[in-house]
Design an enzyme around this catalytic site. Structure first.
Site, PDB file in Angstrom:
ATOM      1  N   ASP A 118     -12.149  -8.856 -31.255  1.00 41.36           N
ATOM      2  CA  ASP A 118     -11.310  -7.917 -30.516  1.00 41.36           C
ATOM      3  C   ASP A 118     -11.847  -7.712 -29.103  1.00 41.36           C
ATOM      4  OD1 ASP A 118      -9.686  -5.762 -29.712  1.00 41.36           O
ATOM      5  OD2 ASP A 118      -9.607  -4.973 -31.740  1.00 41.36           O
ATOM      6  N   GLN A 119     -10.998  -7.991 -28.130  1.00 43.14           N
ATOM      7  CA  GLN A 119     -11.288  -7.650 -26.732  1.00 43.14           C
ATOM      8  C   GLN A 119     -12.404  -8.512 -26.144  1.00 43.14           C
ATOM      9  OE1 GLN A 119     -10.293  -3.484 -25.986  1.00 43.14           O
ATOM     10  NE2 GLN A 119     -12.083  -3.298 -24.690  1.00 43.14           N
ATOM     11  N   CYS A 167      -3.815  -4.671 -28.323  1.00 45.51           N
ATOM     12  CA  CYS A 167      -4.124  -5.098 -29.693  1.00 45.51           C
ATOM     13  C   CYS A 167      -2.898  -5.449 -30.535  1.00 45.51           C
ATOM     14  CB  CYS A 167      -4.934  -4.020 -30.398  1.00 45.51           C
ATOM     15  SG  CYS A 167      -6.593  -3.802 -29.722  1.00 45.51           S
ATOM     16  N   HIS A 174      -3.952  -4.561 -37.105  1.00 42.10           N
ATOM     17  CA  HIS A 174      -3.197  -3.511 -36.423  1.00 42.10           C
ATOM     18  C   HIS A 174      -1.694  -3.618 -36.693  1.00 42.10           C
ATOM     19  CE1 HIS A 174      -3.634  -0.507 -32.875  1.00 42.10           C
ATOM     20  NE2 HIS A 174      -2.695  -0.118 -33.708  1.00 42.10           N
ATOM     21  N   ASP A 205      -7.914 -11.360 -29.490  1.00 33.47           N
ATOM     22  CA  ASP A 205      -6.546 -10.907 -29.242  1.00 33.47           C
ATOM     23  C   ASP A 205      -6.276 -10.766 -27.737  1.00 33.47           C
ATOM     24  OD1 ASP A 205      -8.273  -8.730 -29.048  1.00 33.47           O
ATOM     25  OD2 ASP A 205      -7.024  -7.367 -30.234  1.00 33.47           O
ATOM     26  N   HIS A 206      -7.265 -10.324 -26.963  1.00 36.90           N
ATOM     27  CA  HIS A 206      -7.158 -10.151 -25.505  1.00 36.90           C
ATOM     28  C   HIS A 206      -8.565  -9.976 -24.977  1.00 36.90           C
ATOM     29  CE1 HIS A 206      -7.964  -5.946 -26.308  1.00 36.90           C
ATOM     30  NE2 HIS A 206      -6.975  -5.960 -27.192  1.00 36.90           N
TER      31      HIS A 206
END
Length: 525
Positions: A33-34, A73, A123, A312-313
Site C-alpha cells: 500500500d502506497q 486506495c 478496501h 495500489d498507488h
C-alpha cells in the site's frame, strides 16, 4: 496463442531459455500500500534494504513505468481487480460501493477452475466483501461502509474524523506494535498458513492467493529493527524542496488545504523521520514477503507459481511539499510492478503500463479467454507490451475523490503526461526531459501539437461533464443512505473471517492416524 508459446516469445535482457509450462500456473500476488514506484526503477533502489524483493526482481519482468488507475486506495484496488477505470466501476473514492456484478480477476480465475483466496486489505466497500474470492483469511483494515464519502456540493470542506492531515508526518517515529503492524503480522501469518494447507494437496485445483499488506502506508511509524537500517540513509531529504503554496498548481493547493498544511510547521528533521519510517516499513514488508516466499519454496510450490508484486498507488513523501497521494505526479501515481512466471525470462520493460493491465495478463498466463468482457475492460496484457516494447494505447488515470472538486483525468503517452480537469488549467510534462515535473509545458507553443493530440485523445475517451454528474449523483445517494443506516440498529458490512475451530487440529469425529498423515507435507521423508 497458449501461455507457454507466448511467454517464450517475450524478448528479455538475458539469454536464459524459458522452461516449458506443463500445467496452468498457480498465482501468488503481493500487493503493498502506497509504495512510490520511483523507488523501483529496476527493482528496489540500491539504498533500500529489501533483499527478498531484490531477489524477486532478479527473476522477474520488471516494469519501470507502471501507473495506478487512480491514486487512492479503494478506486485503485477495484480497478486493479476489474481491469476497469473508476468511471466504469463506479468506485470513485474510498466509500463508493464496488458492485458485485463486475467481474474481477478472482472471478475469471475461479470460473476457470482456480481456488481463489485473499489475505489482507482490498478496501471493498459494500456488502460484498469477496468479489470472486472463495475465501478471505482476514478482515479488512478499513471500514466497508459509506462513511468516508466526499461531497462535491461543499468544495473545500474538510471532514476531520477521516481526512488525512500532517500528523502522520509530525508523529513519525518508532513503535514495536501499531494498528497497522498488528494487521500486517496477521496478513502474513494467515497467508503462510494457507500455503502450508495448499501444499497438502487435498484440493487439486491451481490456486490464486492474493496477499495484501497495508504498509508502507502512513503513519510513518516503524519497529526499531527496521528503523535502525536507515541510520545513515542518504535519501531522507526530498529531491524537490517544498514549492511555496502560491506557486503550486490549483489541485496541489487544494490537497495542501485538505491536509491542513497551514496548521503545521513541518521541519527538515520531521521530514527525515517520516521518510525514514517509510523506508523502514518497506524493509518490514520485504521481510514478510520473504517469509511467505520461503514457505512457497519449502512446500515445493515455487516452480509452477507465477508471482506478481505491485502497489495500489504511491506516496509523495514531501516532494514539492506534498504528502500521501491523490494527484498524478510521479510519486503519487507511479507504482512498482514485477512479474515472475514459469517460462517468463526476466528483463526490464520501460514502456508505460497500468495496473489495469493485470487482469488481461493473468488471463494470458492462465489461458483464459476474456472475449466476453473485453469490450468493457481498459487493460492490455503486460506480456504483449513486453513483446512489442510499447503499450498499444496511452496509459489512462482518473481521480474523483477527496481534495478534488471535479473529476480529474490523465494520459501518459511515451514521455508525455497530460492532466486535465474542468476546474483547472491543463498540466503537461515531458518526463524524459523533466522527470521531476517542474516545467509545465501546457502553455508552451513548442508543445502545442502534443497538448492538442493528447487533449483530443482525452476528449475521445472521457465525457468529463457526464463523469462529474455521475460522481455527484453517487455521492448524494451515499450521504442519504449512510445517514439512514447509522440510525437504529447498525449491521456492519466489514468482513468477518470464519474460523471453523471444530474442523481444525484433532476432533473426535476424526481418525487421529489419518489426520496426522494427511496434515503432513512432505510425506514419507
Amino acid at each position: 496463442m497458449v501461455a507457454a508459446q507466448f511467454l517464450a516469445s517475450v524478448p528479455t535482457t538475458t539469454d536464459r531459455k524459458p522452461a516449458a509450462v506443463t500445467q496452468r500456473p498457480n498465482v501468488l500476488i503481493f500487493m503493498v500500500d502506497q509504495l512510490n514506484g520511483t523507488f523501483f526503477p529496476d527493482g528496489p533502489a540500491p539504498f533500500l534494504k529489501a533483499p527478498h524483493l531484490k531477489a524477486l526482481a532478479g527473476r522477474s519482468l520488471r516494469f519501470a513505468n507502471a501507473y495506478t488507475a487512480s491514486p487512492l486506495c479503494a478506486p485503485a484496488r477495484a480497478s486493479f481487480m476489474a481491469g476497469q477505470l473508476p468511471s466504469r466501476t463506479g468506485v470513485y473514492d474510498n466509500a463508493a460501493e464496488f458492485a458485485s456484478s463486475i467481474p474481477t480477476y478472482a472471478h475469471h480465475l475461479r470460473r476457470a477452475g482456480y481456488h481463489t483466496a485473499l489475505s489482507g486489505k482490498m478496501h471493498f466497500v459494500g456488502p460484498d466483501q469477496l468479489h470472486g474470492f472463495e475465501e478471505r483469511l482476514t478482515t479488512d483494515v478499513y471500514p466497508a461502509d459509506f462513511g468516508w464519502t466526499p461531497d462535491y456540493r461543499k468544495p473545500g470542506e474538510r471532514i476531520d474524523w477521516w481526512y488525512h492531515n500532517l500528523g502522520s508526518v509530525s508523529g513519525a517515529g518508532v513503535a514495536e506494535i501499531t494498528n497497522q503492524y498488528e494487521y500486517d503480522d496477521e496478513v502474513a501469518h494467515f497467508a503462510g498458513q494457507k500455503l502450508y494447507d495448499l501444499s497438502r494437496g487435498r484440493d487439486g485445483r491451481p490456486f490464486c492467493l492474493t496477499v495484501s499488506f497495508t504498509h508502507p502506508h502512513d503513519p510513518y511509524v516503524a519497529r526499531r529493527k527496521y528503523w535502525d537500517l536507515y541510520e545513515d540513509c542518504a535519501e531522507l531529504r526530498p529531491e524537490v524542496e517544498r514549492i511555496p503554496y502560491e506557486q503550486q498548481d490549483a489541485h496541489s493547493q487544494r490537497l495542501m488545504r485538505a491536509c491542513e498544511d497551514e496548521k503545521y510547521e513541518i521541519t527538515p528533521a520531521e521530514i527525515a523521520r517520516a521518510r525514514r519510517g517509510y523506508f523502514a516499513n518497506i524493509s518490514y514488508v520485504d521481510e514478510k514477503i520473504g517469509e511467505i516466499l520461503d514457505i512457497l519454496r519449502r512446500c515445493r510450490l515455487e516452480e509452477n507459481t507465477a508471482i506478481l508484486f505491485l502497489s495500489d498507488h504511491g506516496d509523495m513523501l514531501g516532494e514539492r511539499g506534498l504528502w500521501f497521494k491523490m494527484n498524478f505526479f510521479e510519486g503519487s501515481s507511479r507504482v512498482p510492478l514485477m512479474v515472475a512466471a514459469p517460462g517468463l525470462a526476466p528483463g526490464l520493460v520501460e514502456a508505460p503500463v497500468s495496473t489495469l493491465d493485470l487482469v488481461p495478463t493473468l488471463a494470458e498466463l492462465a489461458g483464459i479467454d476474456l472475449s466476453e468482457v473485453e469490450p468493457w475492460t481498459d487493460g492490455l496484457s503486460l506480456l504483449g507490451t513486453a513483446a512489442s516494447g510499447r503499450r498499444a494505447e496511452p496509459v489512462p488515470m482518473e481521480y474523483a475523490a477527496e481534495g478534488s472538486i471535479a473529476p480529474m483525468v490523465a494520459l501518459r503517452d511515451g514521455p508525455f503526461k497530460l492532466s486535465r480537469c474542468a476546474a483547472d488549467p491543463d498540466l503537461l510534462f515531458d518526463l524524459a526531459a523533466d522527470p521531476k515535473e517542474l516545467h509545465d509545458l501546457a502553455g508552451d507553443p513548442a508543445h502545442a501539437e502534443t497538448r492538442a493530440r493528447l487533449g483530443a485523445a482525452i476528449e475521445a475517451r472521457w465525457d468529463l461533464a457526464a463523469f462529474d454528474r455521475a460522481v455527484r449523483e453517487s455521492q448524494a445517494r451515499r450521504h442519504v443512505t449512510y445517514e439512514a443506516l447509522r440510525n437504529g440498529a447498525y449491521y456492519p458490512w466489514d468482513h468477518q473471517p470464519l474460523r471453523q475451530a471444530s474442523e481444525r487440529y484433532m476432533r473426535n469425529h476424526m481418525d487421529l492416524n489419518v489426520l496426522e498423515e494427511q496434515q503432513r507435507f512432505p510425506r514419507g521423508e
